[in-house]
Design a protein around this motif. Structure first.
Motif, PDB file in Angstrom:
ATOM      1  N   GLY A  96      -7.694 -29.570  20.127  1.00 59.99           N
ATOM      2  CA  GLY A  96      -6.343 -29.089  19.837  1.00 59.99           C
ATOM      3  C   GLY A  96      -5.816 -28.121  20.865  1.00 59.99           C
ATOM      4  O   GLY A  96      -4.603 -27.963  21.029  1.00 59.99           O
ATOM      5  N   ARG A  97      -6.710 -27.471  21.572  1.00 61.18           N
ATOM      6  CA  ARG A  97      -6.338 -26.524  22.619  1.00 61.18           C
ATOM      7  C   ARG A  97      -7.065 -26.872  23.916  1.00 61.18           C
ATOM      8  O   ARG A  97      -8.265 -27.137  23.906  1.00 61.18           O
ATOM      9  CB  ARG A  97      -6.734 -25.106  22.226  1.00 61.18           C
ATOM     10  CG  ARG A  97      -5.939 -24.533  21.073  1.00 61.18           C
ATOM     11  CD  ARG A  97      -4.686 -23.868  21.534  1.00 61.18           C
ATOM     12  NE  ARG A  97      -4.075 -23.079  20.460  1.00 61.18           N
ATOM     13  CZ  ARG A  97      -3.018 -22.293  20.631  1.00 61.18           C
ATOM     14  NH1 ARG A  97      -2.482 -22.177  21.834  1.00 61.18           N
ATOM     15  NH2 ARG A  97      -2.513 -21.630  19.620  1.00 61.18           N
ATOM     16  N   LEU A  98      -6.339 -26.865  25.001  1.00 64.73           N
ATOM     17  CA  LEU A  98      -6.914 -27.000  26.327  1.00 64.73           C
ATOM     18  C   LEU A  98      -6.650 -25.702  27.062  1.00 64.73           C
ATOM     19  O   LEU A  98      -5.494 -25.336  27.327  1.00 64.73           O
ATOM     20  CB  LEU A  98      -6.280 -28.182  27.074  1.00 64.73           C
ATOM     21  CG  LEU A  98      -6.746 -28.399  28.515  1.00 64.73           C
ATOM     22  CD1 LEU A  98      -8.252 -28.631  28.570  1.00 64.73           C
ATOM     23  CD2 LEU A  98      -6.005 -29.571  29.146  1.00 64.73           C
ATOM     24  N   LEU A  99      -7.724 -24.975  27.365  1.00 60.17           N
ATOM     25  CA  LEU A  99      -7.590 -23.723  28.100  1.00 60.17           C
ATOM     26  C   LEU A  99      -7.721 -23.990  29.584  1.00 60.17           C
ATOM     27  O   LEU A  99      -8.637 -24.690  30.025  1.00 60.17           O
ATOM     28  CB  LEU A  99      -8.658 -22.720  27.668  1.00 60.17           C
ATOM     29  CG  LEU A  99      -8.751 -22.367  26.178  1.00 60.17           C
ATOM     30  CD1 LEU A  99      -9.727 -21.211  25.977  1.00 60.17           C
ATOM     31  CD2 LEU A  99      -7.401 -22.048  25.588  1.00 60.17           C
ATOM     32  N   VAL A 100      -6.801 -23.442  30.355  1.00 56.05           N
ATOM     33  CA  VAL A 100      -6.837 -23.529  31.810  1.00 56.05           C
ATOM     34  C   VAL A 100      -6.858 -22.109  32.344  1.00 56.05           C
ATOM     35  O   VAL A 100      -5.924 -21.343  32.106  1.00 56.05           O
ATOM     36  CB  VAL A 100      -5.619 -24.296  32.367  1.00 56.05           C
ATOM     37  CG1 VAL A 100      -5.735 -24.429  33.888  1.00 56.05           C
ATOM     38  CG2 VAL A 100      -5.495 -25.663  31.719  1.00 56.05           C
ATOM     39  N   ASP A 101      -7.955 -21.752  32.986  1.00 51.64           N
ATOM     40  CA  ASP A 101      -8.159 -20.373  33.443  1.00 51.64           C
ATOM     41  C   ASP A 101      -7.990 -19.391  32.289  1.00 51.64           C
ATOM     42  O   ASP A 101      -7.398 -18.318  32.439  1.00 51.64           O
ATOM     43  CB  ASP A 101      -7.198 -20.037  34.580  1.00 51.64           C
ATOM     44  CG  ASP A 101      -7.492 -20.846  35.838  1.00 51.64           C
ATOM     45  OD1 ASP A 101      -8.679 -21.142  36.087  1.00 51.64           O
ATOM     46  OD2 ASP A 101      -6.541 -21.200  36.554  1.00 51.64           O
ATOM     47  N   GLY A 102      -8.489 -19.789  31.114  1.00 55.71           N
ATOM     48  CA  GLY A 102      -8.495 -18.919  29.955  1.00 55.71           C
ATOM     49  C   GLY A 102      -7.230 -18.911  29.123  1.00 55.71           C
ATOM     50  O   GLY A 102      -7.180 -18.286  28.059  1.00 55.71           O
ATOM     51  N   LYS A 103      -6.186 -19.620  29.552  1.00 55.93           N
ATOM     52  CA  LYS A 103      -4.912 -19.623  28.843  1.00 55.93           C
ATOM     53  C   LYS A 103      -4.624 -21.008  28.265  1.00 55.93           C
ATOM     54  O   LYS A 103      -4.909 -22.026  28.891  1.00 55.93           O
ATOM     55  CB  LYS A 103      -3.777 -19.213  29.784  1.00 55.93           C
ATOM     56  CG  LYS A 103      -3.926 -17.791  30.317  1.00 55.93           C
ATOM     57  CD  LYS A 103      -2.778 -17.427  31.237  1.00 55.93           C
ATOM     58  CE  LYS A 103      -2.925 -16.010  31.771  1.00 55.93           C
ATOM     59  NZ  LYS A 103      -1.818 -15.648  32.692  1.00 55.93           N
ATOM     60  N   SER A 104      -4.037 -21.019  27.073  1.00 59.08           N
ATOM     61  CA  SER A 104      -3.726 -22.279  26.409  1.00 59.08           C
ATOM     62  C   SER A 104      -2.635 -23.025  27.170  1.00 59.08           C
ATOM     63  O   SER A 104      -1.603 -22.449  27.534  1.00 59.08           O
ATOM     64  CB  SER A 104      -3.264 -22.004  24.970  1.00 59.08           C
ATOM     65  OG  SER A 104      -2.977 -23.216  24.298  1.00 59.08           O
ATOM     66  N   ASP A 105      -2.868 -24.312  27.406  1.00 62.90           N
ATOM     67  CA  ASP A 105      -1.934 -25.136  28.151  1.00 62.90           C
ATOM     68  C   ASP A 105      -0.813 -25.615  27.229  1.00 62.90           C
ATOM     69  O   ASP A 105      -1.075 -26.374  26.277  1.00 62.90           O
ATOM     70  CB  ASP A 105      -2.664 -26.337  28.745  1.00 62.90           C
ATOM     71  CG  ASP A 105      -1.785 -27.182  29.628  1.00 62.90           C
ATOM     72  OD1 ASP A 105      -1.640 -26.834  30.812  1.00 62.90           O
ATOM     73  OD2 ASP A 105      -1.242 -28.190  29.133  1.00 62.90           O
TER      74      ASP A 105
END
Length: 286
Positions: A104-113
């Protein structure tokens, strides 16, 4: 979106996606240290909660994971919410990508996309509303075994239960009802999860592969919620414990490691590392 091609995960590199709890990291209750005490492996604490150690891996597994992450794109793929995931301190640099909330969440560099979050919202219109499923779970739950209930990131529900008092057929009955509603049910340790079927780790990992240009995927997991992740991988591993082991779930490209508990996590990483060293990720006997 233009794929990132810098560092591990560039075109032609291997993407390694792994479940965390009871696959790579283990609570004290899940360690299964059955050997004599003097032969027990040295453990590294990788998570604390409320000032107490919570999750561990062996020191050997820690070194293997750090080395693996330096050679491939390592992507944690967990049912944990982002907040729960951020409590974990894995060896090596923080992974650039992480899959949370069962996809449900994809984190990119620690932040939700935000782009991925919106795509997930659209997919969830295909199944019954969360509140309907949650209400069913609570209505059928027994006060003598239900410890707490939670909504995870507004996406799915889970119950924390006393396993010794949980009726043997309760989870199967919930799963039989939830399936036609578009939901999956999974029992992991003391938690019973109800997760929308469109919410999958494999979809989020496929998005990471697309963005990075990765062409080969390794995966590991132990629960029914990991089945789609392992199915979609080119090569995958599972421990001898967990829901997949209990159900006898197997596919030709899924290797089973013989160990249970924290030593299984170490063996999974060792076999992934060996496969990474071979052309095209081939494995010899698993």
């Amino acid at each position: 979106m233009t794929p990132h091609t810098d560092g591990p995960g560039a075109a032609g590199r291997v993407l390694v996606a792994s479940d965390l709890d009871r696959t790579l990291i283990y609570s004290a209750a899940a360690l299964e240290l059955t050997m004599p005490d003097p032969r027990a492996p040295r453990l590294l604490c990788v998570e604390t909660y409320e000032h107490k150690p919570l999750s561990f891996m062996t020191e050997e597994a820690s070194g293997l994971l750090a080395a693996l992450a330096a050679r491939a794109l390592f992507v944690p793929a967990t049912t944990r919410t982002p907040e729960q995931y951020r409590r974990i301190r894995l060896p090596g640099p923080p992974p650039r990508y992480a899959v949370c909330a069962n996809g449900g969440r994809l984190l990119v560099d620690g932040k939700s996309d935000p782009e991925w979050r919106e795509r997930v919202r659209e997919r969830l219109t295909e199944c019954a509303p969360l509140e309907q499923v949650r209400a069913r779970m609570l209505r059928r739950a027994g006060a003598e075994w239900l410890l707490k209930e939670r909504i995870a990131d507004g996406l799915f529900a889970y119950l924390v239960v006393e396993r010794s008092l949980l009726p043997e057929t309760w989870v199967k009955e919930l799963a039989a009802w939830a399936g036609p509603q578009g939901w999956n049910v999974s029992l992991q340790g003391r938690k019973i999860y109800a997760v929308p079927q469109p919410l999958t780790k494999s979809a989020a990992v496929a998005e990471v592969a697309r963005r990075t240009g990765s062409t080969l995927t390794f995966a590991a997991g132990d629960s029914l919620l990991d089945a789609d992740l392992l199915s979609a991988a080119d090569v995958a591993w599972r421990p001898a414990h967990g829901e997949l082991a209990d159900s006898g779930w197997q596919l030709p490209h899924v290797r089973v490691v013989p160990e249970r508990g924290v030593l299984a996590g170490e063996t999974v990483l060792r076999r992934m590392s060996a496969a990474l060293a071979q052309p095209h990720g081939a494995t010899e006997g698993g």
